[in-house]
Design an enzyme around this catalytic site. Structure first.
Site, PDB file in Angstrom:
ATOM      1  NE  ARG A  58      -3.626   2.501   2.470  1.00 28.08           N
ATOM      2  CZ  ARG A  58      -4.444   2.735   3.538  1.00 28.08           C
ATOM      3  NH1 ARG A  58      -4.669   1.723   4.413  1.00 28.08           N
ATOM      4  NH2 ARG A  58      -5.272   3.835   3.271  1.00 28.08           N
ATOM      5  CG  ASN A 113     -10.904  -1.427  -1.046  1.00 24.83           C
ATOM      6  OD1 ASN A 113     -11.897  -1.065  -1.981  1.00 24.83           O
ATOM      7  ND2 ASN A 113     -10.880  -0.833   0.103  1.00 24.83           N
ATOM      8  CB  CYS A 135     -17.688   0.279  -0.682  1.00 21.96           C
ATOM      9  SG  CYS A 135     -16.868   1.740   0.024  1.00 21.96           S
ATOM     10  CG  ASP A 136     -16.602   1.279   4.977  1.00 26.56           C
ATOM     11  OD1 ASP A 136     -15.787   0.966   4.042  1.00 26.56           O
ATOM     12  OD2 ASP A 136     -16.352   2.026   5.931  1.00 26.56           O
ATOM     13  CG  HIS A 165     -13.655   3.761  -3.110  1.00 21.90           C
ATOM     14  ND1 HIS A 165     -12.408   3.669  -2.548  1.00 21.90           N
ATOM     15  CD2 HIS A 165     -14.649   3.431  -2.184  1.00 21.90           C
ATOM     16  CE1 HIS A 165     -12.696   2.714  -1.597  1.00 21.90           C
ATOM     17  NE2 HIS A 165     -13.774   2.833  -1.282  1.00 21.90           N
ATOM     18  CE1 TYR A 239     -10.833   6.103  -1.047  1.00 17.49           C
ATOM     19  CE2 TYR A 239     -13.161   6.141   0.094  1.00 17.49           C
ATOM     20  CZ  TYR A 239     -11.796   5.606   0.092  1.00 17.49           C
ATOM     21  OH  TYR A 239     -11.088   4.909   1.173  1.00 17.49           O
ATOM     22  NE  ARG A 259      -5.629   6.203   6.954  1.00 21.63           N
ATOM     23  CZ  ARG A 259      -5.762   6.571   8.002  1.00 21.63           C
ATOM     24  NH1 ARG A 259      -5.241   7.119   8.633  1.00 21.63           N
ATOM     25  NH2 ARG A 259      -6.645   5.669   8.963  1.00 21.63           N
TER      26      ARG A 259
END
Ligand code: G6P
Ligand code: MN
Length: 416
Positions: A58, A113, A135-136, A165, A239, A259
C-alpha cells in the site's frame, strides 16, 4: 472459522475474536485455519477482506505515483490500479474455494479493495459467483452527516449512484426534511464534514483512536467543502476528491509519509500492542480494535440475506439497465433490496452528462485494467493508466507503470 494465509497475523487477530466471543457470551466455537478445505467447508456466509501485499505494498501504491506528481492513493488512480492487479486472481481463488467447499447457497460478502476493479474481475471471470461486493464509505458519510446535523443516520432516506469510490448522493431526507441541502450548507459554513463537537475538540479527537479523526481523514472531510462549492447539485462521495481535486490533493500530500505510514504506526501497531498487553496482563483495551461502521454494515447485510428482509442496502452490482445511459455491463454502486436471492436492484432515470462523462472515463480505466490482467497485456494496462483522470499524460503513465511493475514483481501477472 477465521481463515488466513498468514498464520502469525491470524494468531494475533484470533486472540481478539476469541475475546469478543467470550465477551458476548455466545455459544460459538472459534477455529483458526490455514487450510481452504477446512475453512470453507459447509460455510453459509463468507466475509472476505484481503490485502494482497499488505501495508508495505500500500505504501508503494501511494508513494510511487506521488514521486511522479500524481495522486497516491490506495484504491484511486495509479495506486488503485496497481492494487487491482495484485488482487484479481487471489480473489478468484477465494470464489473457487467457496464453490468447491461451501454450501451450495452460500454468500460471499466481500470488502476486498479496490472494490470497483475486483467486482469487474468477478463479473468477467466468475459471472455465476455468489458474491456481493460492498463498501462502507457511503454509509460512513451518512454517519458523518448525521453527526453534523444531530440526527440519526439510520433513519435517513437516501438515493445514490456511481461506481465504487466514485459516486454521489442524489437524495437525502429525514422525516420529510431535505437533508441534502442542509448537509451542503453545513459543510460550506463549517469548512468540513465533521461535527461541531469534534471541531471544537479537534486535538483530543485526533488522539481518540477513531480512524476518521486521523490527520489524512481530517483533510478529506475539509476537501468536501471545495467539492460541494464547485459541484453543488448532489452530495459527493469523499473519494471523488482524488479525481476532481487531484492537484489540491497532491499538494496536501507528504511524499515521504502517506496514509499507509499513518495506519502502520497507528491502527496496526496499536492493535498488536493491544493483543500483547492482553496476553501478558489479561486486560483488554477495546480502543485497540475499534471496528467502525463497516463491521455493522456487513453483519446487517448478512442478516438481510438470511432472513429475506428486503431491506435497502448500497451494493456493487452489474448495471443491466439500472442506470439506462451507462453500459449494460458496468459494475455500478446503487441501492438494492436484499432478499434471500441477493440484491434486487431499483431502476432509475438516466444520469446527467457531467456524471456520465466522468463515470465512463473511470469505468474505461477499470475495464482496461481487468482486460490487461486477464490477457497479460502491457498495452491494455498502460491504457488503463493513461485514461485515468488522476494521471496527466501518457508519458507519466508509462513512467509510473514501469516503476510499479518493479515494485509488484512478486504479485502481478506477467505483462507482455
Ligand atoms: C474507507 C473505504 C475503504 C478503505 C478505507 C481505508 O472505509 O470505504 O474501502 O479501505 O476507507 O481506510 P484507512 O483507514 O485504512 O485509510
Ligand atoms: Mn470502500
Amino acid at each position: 472459522v477465521l481463515y488466513d494465509i498468514d498464520k502469525e497475523r491470524q494468531d494475533k487477530v484470533g486472540v481478539i475474536v476469541d475475546y469478543i466471543i467470550k465477551e458476548c457470551n455466545v455459544d460459538t466455537k472459534l477455529t483458526l485455519s490455514n487450510e481452504p478445505e477446512e475453512a470453507f467447508k459447509d460455510a453459509d456466509f463468507i466475509f472476505a477482506q484481503m490485502r494482497v501485499g499488505k501495508y508495505a505494498l500500500r505504501e508503494q501504491d501511494e508513494k510511487i505515483p506521488l514521486k511522479h506528481g500524481c495522486v497516491g492513493q490506495e484504491t484511486c488512480g495509479a495506486g488503485g490500479l496497481a492494487y487491482g492487479l495484485r488482487t484479481i486472481f487471489p480473489m478468484i481463488e477465494v470464489i473457487d474455494y467457496a464453490n468447491k467447499y461451501a454450501k451450495k447457497d452460500h454468500w460471499i460478502l466481500n470488502y476486498s479493495n479496490p472494490a470497483a476493479i475486483v467486482s469487474e474481475a468477478c463479473r468477467r471471470l466468475r459471472p455465476d459467483a455468489r458474491i456481493i461486493n460492498i463498501c462502507d464509505m457511503p454509509i460512513a458519510i451518512l454517519d458523518q452527516i448525521g453527526q453534523c446535523l444531530d440526527i440519526n443516520a439510520h433513519e435517513m432516506e437516501y438515493d445514490y449512484f456511481g461506481l465504487n469510490h466514485f459516486g454521489w448522493f442524489t437524495k437525502l431526507e429525514y422525516q420529510g426534511r431535505d437533508i441534502l441541502k442542509e448537509a451542503k450548507d453545513y459543510v460550506i459554513e463549517n469548512g468540513t464534514l465533521l461535527s461541531k463537537d469534534i471541531i471544537q475538540k479537534i486535538e483530543q479527537a485526533k488522539e481518540a483512536g477513531i480512524r476518521h479523526n486521523d490527520a489524512s481523514w481530517l483533510k478529506t472531510w475539509a476537501n468536501m467543502k471545495t467539492m460541494v462549492e464547485l459541484m453543488p447539485e448532489y452530495f459527493p462521495n469523499s473519494y471523488l476528491q482524488y479525481y476532481l481535486l487531484s492537484d489540491l490533493v497532491v499538494s496536501q500530500s507528504n511524499k515521504d509519509r502517506t496514509r499507509a505510514n499513518e495506519v502502520m504506526d497507528g491502527r496496526e501497531s496499536n492493535l498488536f500492542k493491544g493483543v500483547e498487553k492482553y496476553l501478558e496482563t489479561g486486560e483488554m483495551d477495546k480502543k485497540t480494535f475499534y471496528h467502525g461502521e463497516h463491521g455493522n454494515f456487513i453483519m446487517d447485510l448478512a442478516v438481510a440475506l438470511k432472513n429475506d428482509t428486503g431491506k435497502k442496502f448500497l451494493v456493487i452490482v452489474e448495471n443491466k439497465g439500472t442506470i439506462p445511459n451507462l453500459p449494460y455491463d458496468a459494475m455500478v454502486e446503487v441501492p438494492a433490496y436484499i432478499t434471500k436471492d441477493g440484491p434486487q436492484v431499483i431502476s432509475r432515470e438516466p444520469i446527467g452528462d457531467f456524471y456520465k462523462g466522468l463515470i465512463e472515463e473511470q469505468l474505461a480505466s477499470e475495464k482496461l485494467l481487468v482486460e490487461g490482467a486477464i490477457t497479460g497485456s502491457y498495452q491494455k494496462v498502460l491504457e488503463a493508466f493513461i485514461v485515468n483522470k488522476t494521471i496527466g499524460s501518457a508519458h507519466t503513465a508509462k513512467a509510473i507503470l514501469d516503476d510499479m511493475i518493479e515494485a509488484n514483481k512478486d504479485f502481478w501477472p506477467t505483462l507482455k
